[in-house]
Design a protein around this motif. Sequence first.
Motif, PDB file in Angstrom:
ATOM      1  N   TYR A  84      13.855  74.609  41.522  1.00  0.00           N
ATOM      2  CA  TYR A  84      13.471  75.763  40.710  1.00  0.00           C
ATOM      3  C   TYR A  84      14.600  76.147  39.759  1.00  0.00           C
ATOM      4  O   TYR A  84      14.358  76.542  38.611  1.00  0.00           O
ATOM      5  N   ASN A  85      15.840  75.985  40.209  1.00  0.00           N
ATOM      6  CA  ASN A  85      17.000  76.400  39.416  1.00  0.00           C
ATOM      7  C   ASN A  85      17.561  75.318  38.501  1.00  0.00           C
ATOM      8  O   ASN A  85      18.189  75.628  37.489  1.00  0.00           O
ATOM      9  N   GLY A 111      15.737  71.908  38.176  1.00  0.00           N
ATOM     10  CA  GLY A 111      14.726  70.938  37.767  1.00  0.00           C
ATOM     11  C   GLY A 111      14.884  69.547  38.323  1.00  0.00           C
ATOM     12  O   GLY A 111      14.430  68.573  37.713  1.00  0.00           O
ATOM     13  N   HIS A 145      10.824  74.867  36.008  1.00  0.00           N
ATOM     14  CA  HIS A 145      12.160  75.012  35.432  1.00  0.00           C
ATOM     15  C   HIS A 145      12.158  74.611  33.948  1.00  0.00           C
ATOM     16  O   HIS A 145      12.676  75.344  33.092  1.00  0.00           O
TER      17      HIS A 145
END
Length: 407
Positions: A210-211, A213, A356
């Motif tokens: 999520y942060n 990719g 992301h």
Amino acid sequence: MAEGVRKRGKTWSYYFDTAKINGERKKIEKGGFHTQKAALDARAAAIAEYNNTGRTFSPKEISVADYLDYWLENAIQKNIDHGYSYNTYREYESKIRLHLKPAFGIYKLSSFQYSSDKIQQWVDNMKTKGFSKSMIKNTLTCLQGALNYAILPLKYIQSNPCIPVKVGKMPIDVNSKAHTEYVCSKQEFDRILKRFPTSSGFHLSLVVPYNVGTRISETFAIDLNENVDFERHELHIKGQLVKIDKIWFIKPPKYDSYRTVKIGYTLESELKNAIKQRNINQMKYGNKFIKTYLLPDHSLLQLRADISVSYKEIMPLCVKDNGELLTPESFKYCARVIHHEMGNEYFHSHCLRHTHGTILAEGGVNPKTVMERLGHKDIKTTLQTYTFNTDLMQQAAVDIFEKSLQA
């Protein structure tokens, strides 16, 4: 006595001359055959192989099935880690075994180069049977790649019958499209993290992609000891976790997309907390804690802490409390929980990577920066696959146009 064979003691031998080297002919000879006929047959086969430069088949006579096996072994399998990944090999093997051999395997390769009509018919039949467009295109690409290799460097055929074949338009599967293009909202992501908090071994497998990719295989290959640089605020993507014959290996990342990505305070805090908790768990379990080692062949070995070995110890991103390794296969449990228990049918392991990239695109980040961060092969993939035409982007376009009218 027949030419090229002779009897030595109780057995027969065959022989024949090869090309001259430094002006002198060399001879190939092999014995041990019980009959003259056996020696003659073996000689004929050996000469055929010699005339085909060591091949055990004639390019004019080889079937499409046998050629695809030859291509898979020599062009793909032998080049794993040198242009192809094991997952690519496995995908090609599956497509060849399940679809290409049953459809085309009986034909001779030499005549198959004129079979564009048969390939087009196969594509149309696959569409009728309900296969997805991506599946059909990927299988056709596999066949086209194999036949390109038959043209060059092998020179077995002169043309590729796949070139004029078209998949064409297909009905859009709305549910499939929604699943593929799903972007996880901040609200939904927070809800998922509440179900998989920091105490869960799956927590970082959600937070990291999520942060930054990462692909799921890259996520699970991260070594907290060596791949995180807190001083420079960087995460180094150096591999992917791949299963080969029931053993997990850290292999080069897809497309050799080694990269260093900047990370923010949020992810740094998560990673620091994970390292701290890992050390606490190791003291808690003592000799029963499971340590992970990287072997010289890049496979992973897990042993209890009381067993001493000379291999390099690593700190995998995702493990259970006792150190037992979690893998991309383990993540299937996490996805099932999100699907069934939490009611999110669109979630999948790749969607956080999509999310992301889309967040970056909506924020106006340069596409080349997004491409390099995600480790794409080219900018086309970034633009076509990961930066979707979201409502926010649509509204921004309207706002820009309206502003121009008021100028």
